[in-house]
Design an enzyme around this catalytic site. Structure first.
Site, PDB file in Angstrom:
ATOM      1  N   ASP A   1      -7.400  13.475 -24.735  1.00 54.96           N
ATOM      2  CA  ASP A   1      -7.229  12.419 -24.303  1.00 54.96           C
ATOM      3  C   ASP A   1      -6.316  11.206 -25.444  1.00 54.96           C
ATOM      4  OD1 ASP A   1      -7.599   9.554 -23.494  1.00 54.96           O
ATOM      5  OD2 ASP A   1      -9.788   9.526 -23.179  1.00 54.96           O
TER       6      ASP A   1
ATOM      7  N   LYS B   1      -2.134   0.467 -24.207  1.00 60.21           N
ATOM      8  CA  LYS B   1      -2.793   0.389 -25.929  1.00 60.21           C
ATOM      9  C   LYS B   1      -1.215   0.435 -26.493  1.00 60.21           C
ATOM     10  CE  LYS B   1      -7.162   2.147 -24.733  1.00 60.21           C
ATOM     11  NZ  LYS B   1      -7.566   2.837 -23.603  1.00 60.21           N
TER      12      LYS B   1
ATOM     13  N   GLU C   1      -0.538   4.741  -0.290  1.00 60.30           N
ATOM     14  CA  GLU C   1      -1.254   6.166  -0.316  1.00 60.30           C
ATOM     15  C   GLU C   1      -0.262   7.400  -0.101  1.00 60.30           C
ATOM     16  OE1 GLU C   1      -3.055   3.586   1.376  1.00 60.30           O
ATOM     17  OE2 GLU C   1      -5.101   4.075   1.126  1.00 60.30           O
TER      18      GLU C   1
ATOM     19  N   THR D   1      -3.686   6.092 -21.667  1.00 57.92           N
ATOM     20  CA  THR D   1      -3.619   4.825 -20.717  1.00 57.92           C
ATOM     21  C   THR D   1      -2.411   4.312 -21.211  1.00 57.92           C
ATOM     22  OG1 THR D   1      -4.807   3.876 -22.651  1.00 57.92           O
ATOM     23  CG2 THR D   1      -5.936   4.056 -20.670  1.00 57.92           C
TER      24      THR D   1
ATOM     25  N   ARG E   1      -1.791  -2.310 -17.780  1.00 56.70           N
ATOM     26  CA  ARG E   1      -3.107  -1.461 -17.774  1.00 56.70           C
ATOM     27  C   ARG E   1      -2.989  -0.488 -16.743  1.00 56.70           C
ATOM     28  NH1 ARG E   1      -6.266  -4.917 -20.849  1.00 56.70           N
ATOM     29  NH2 ARG E   1      -7.979  -3.307 -20.866  1.00 56.70           N
TER      30      ARG E   1
ATOM     31  N   TYR F   1       0.773  -1.241  -0.013  1.00 54.93           N
ATOM     32  CA  TYR F   1      -0.001  -0.089  -0.091  1.00 54.93           C
ATOM     33  C   TYR F   1       0.955   1.305  -0.069  1.00 54.93           C
ATOM     34  CZ  TYR F   1      -5.025  -1.397   0.322  1.00 54.93           C
ATOM     35  OH  TYR F   1      -5.923  -1.280   0.023  1.00 54.93           O
TER      36      TYR F   1
HETATM   37  N1  DSN Z   1     -11.948   0.277 -24.220  1.00 53.98           N
HETATM   38  C1  DSN Z   1     -10.958   1.333 -24.696  1.00 53.98           C
HETATM   39  C2  DSN Z   1     -11.287   1.132 -26.250  1.00 53.98           C
HETATM   40  O1  DSN Z   1     -11.272  -0.027 -26.479  1.00 53.98           O
HETATM   41  O2  DSN Z   1     -10.960   2.102 -26.837  1.00 53.98           O
HETATM   42  C3  DSN Z   1     -11.258   2.636 -24.308  1.00 53.98           C
HETATM   43  O3  DSN Z   1     -11.874   2.508 -23.075  1.00 53.98           O
END
Ligand code: DSN
Length: 418
Positions: free
Chosen positions: A201, A231, A57, A228, A237, A55
């Site tokens: 984003d 990707k 925090e 994120t 993730r 943990y």
């Molecule tokens: N789930 C993601 C996507 O596939 O674009 C975005 O949240």
């Protein structure tokens, strides 16, 4: 790692069997969901490490629990690497994933009820960009802009008119199913005129920005960029918020204690590793190949009669209107491609007359296939398999033959970590 596997095999055969099944599935098929990728074996190592026990925090040097010598080190490294790779003043690497990441920005910088101008969901925006079904859509006053489906352009005259009328506190660009790059200069100019904060984003193409193959919104004066980490960036993730220094304290406070408790330190270790790799020349080459593969795939599909939303792609993804191209909805298209071991996702198209679970198209992208080493010539083969399958959704013999060809093809492209 192997000893962990042996233990799991002995102690929980159900979960072990599912793990082996998923490994076989990932190795045997072609992953075309544009938001998915294969992370590095080193990242898999940290995800399954003792960092998951801790943990933490707070932030490095200001934690609410003891024992933070090594967690402070990895978070500090991850933050510094994020700032270097994205060329920005501040980074927060704690968001648990994309939705809490965007929520933290809105909650940190705006008041409930404030107006945000963002891309419409069916035109490529994300759920967290104000879709009425999301809590963010209920909490803030989202006004939506759309794209021209013929060429994918954004009508900036119209967007400016909307901005002048509604005076948004924030103008948000970025997308989850839009196959074009963005004109950040045009967004920024309008935002400055109405005094709005600028946010991108970049979750889908964060890796392509990091690899310097797509535009970096900070080069155009943007205030906030979110991405994120799993990707096109190829990490575990998670979510990363990048911003100018003036927003740093409010962003950090919004993430913790505003929205989250303990960050996932095993993920943060993985993000640090990912960002080190993102700064290397090989990652730049990877980004170029992702884009080239997408162009080739789009060209081949179009040559054979497919209708791509906006007519093509400038990034790693494309949206195929399967109703128009093959007379089948996106759900069936996803299923028949699944049956030959090609994974895609059903996708709404701009102003789709069909419902989201039976929409008019599919969304495909090249980050995962490129990670496995597939190149332009492989995209030509892939397009051939896709076209034949989508044109003949009821031909079970063809599907069987195609599946076998694809699985044998995939054996030449190992999945990292397997
Ligand atoms: N789930 C993601 C996507 O596939 O674009 C975005 O949240």
């Amino acid at each position: 790692m192997n000893s962990y596997r042996d233990l799991l095999q002995k102690s929980d055969s159900d979960i072990f069997a599912a793990l082996e099944g998923e490994e076989r599935r990932q190795q045997a098929g072609i992953e075309l969901i544009p938001s998915e990728n294969y992370t590095y074996p080193e990242v898999l190592c940290t995800l399954g490490s003792v960092f998951t026990n801790k943990y933490s925090e707070g932030y490095p040097g200001r934690r609410y629990y003891g024992g933070q010598k090594f967690t402070d080190t990895i978070e500090e490294i991850a933050r510094e690497r994020a700032k270097d790779v994205f060329r920005c003043e501040h980074a927060n690497v704690q968001p648990l994933s994309g939705s809490p990441m965007n929520q933290a920005v809105y909650l940190g910088l705006l008041e409930p009820g404030d107006t945000i101008l963002a891309m419409d969901l069916s035109h490529g925006g994300h759920l967290t960009h104000g879709a009425p079904v999301s809590f963010m859509g209920k909490l803030f006053n989202f006004i939506r802009y759309k794209t021209n489906p013929v060429d994918g352009s954004i009508d900036f005259d119209d967007l400016r008119k909307t901005a002048l009328e509604h005076k948004p506190k924030m103008i948000l660009c970025g997308y989850t199913s839009y196959p074009r790059d963005l004109d950040y200069t045009a967004f920024k100019k309008i935002a400055d005129e109405v005094g709005a904060i600028t946010m991108t984003d970049a979750s889908h193409y964060g890796g392509l920005v990091a690899g310097n193959v797509m535009r970096n919104p900070f080069d155009y004066g943007f205030d906030i960029v979110t991405t994120t980490s799993h990707k096109s960036l190829r990490g575990p993730r998670g979510g990363i918020i990048l911003c100018k220094k003036e927003y740093a304290a409010r962003i950090d406070k919004a993430v913790f204690p505003g929205l989250q408790g303990g960050p996932h330190m095993n993920t943060i270790a993985g993000i640090a590793i990912t960002l080190k790799k993102a700064a290397e020349q090989d990652f730049h080459k990877y980004g170029l190949q992702v884009l080239s593969n997408a162009k080739t795939l789009a060209t081949e599909l179009t040559k054979a009669g497919a209708h791509l939303v906006t007519g093509g792609t400038d990034n790693h993804m494309m949206v195929v209107d399967t109703e128009k191209s093959y007379g089948i909805d996106g759900k069936l298209a996803e299923e028949v491609l699944d049956s030959v071991s090609i994974t895609t996702n059903k996708q709404i198209i701009p102003d789709d007359p069909n419902p989201p679970l039976k929409p008019s198209g599919i969304r495909i992208g090249t980050p995962a296939a490129t990670t496995r080493g597939m190149q332009d010539a492989d995209m030509v083969k892939l397009a051939g398999w896709m076209i034949e399958t989508l044109k003949n959704p009821e031909d079970l013999n063809l599907a069987k033959q195609t599946k076998s060809e694809i699985e044998s093809f995939c054996s030449s492209f190992p999945v990292p970590g397997l």
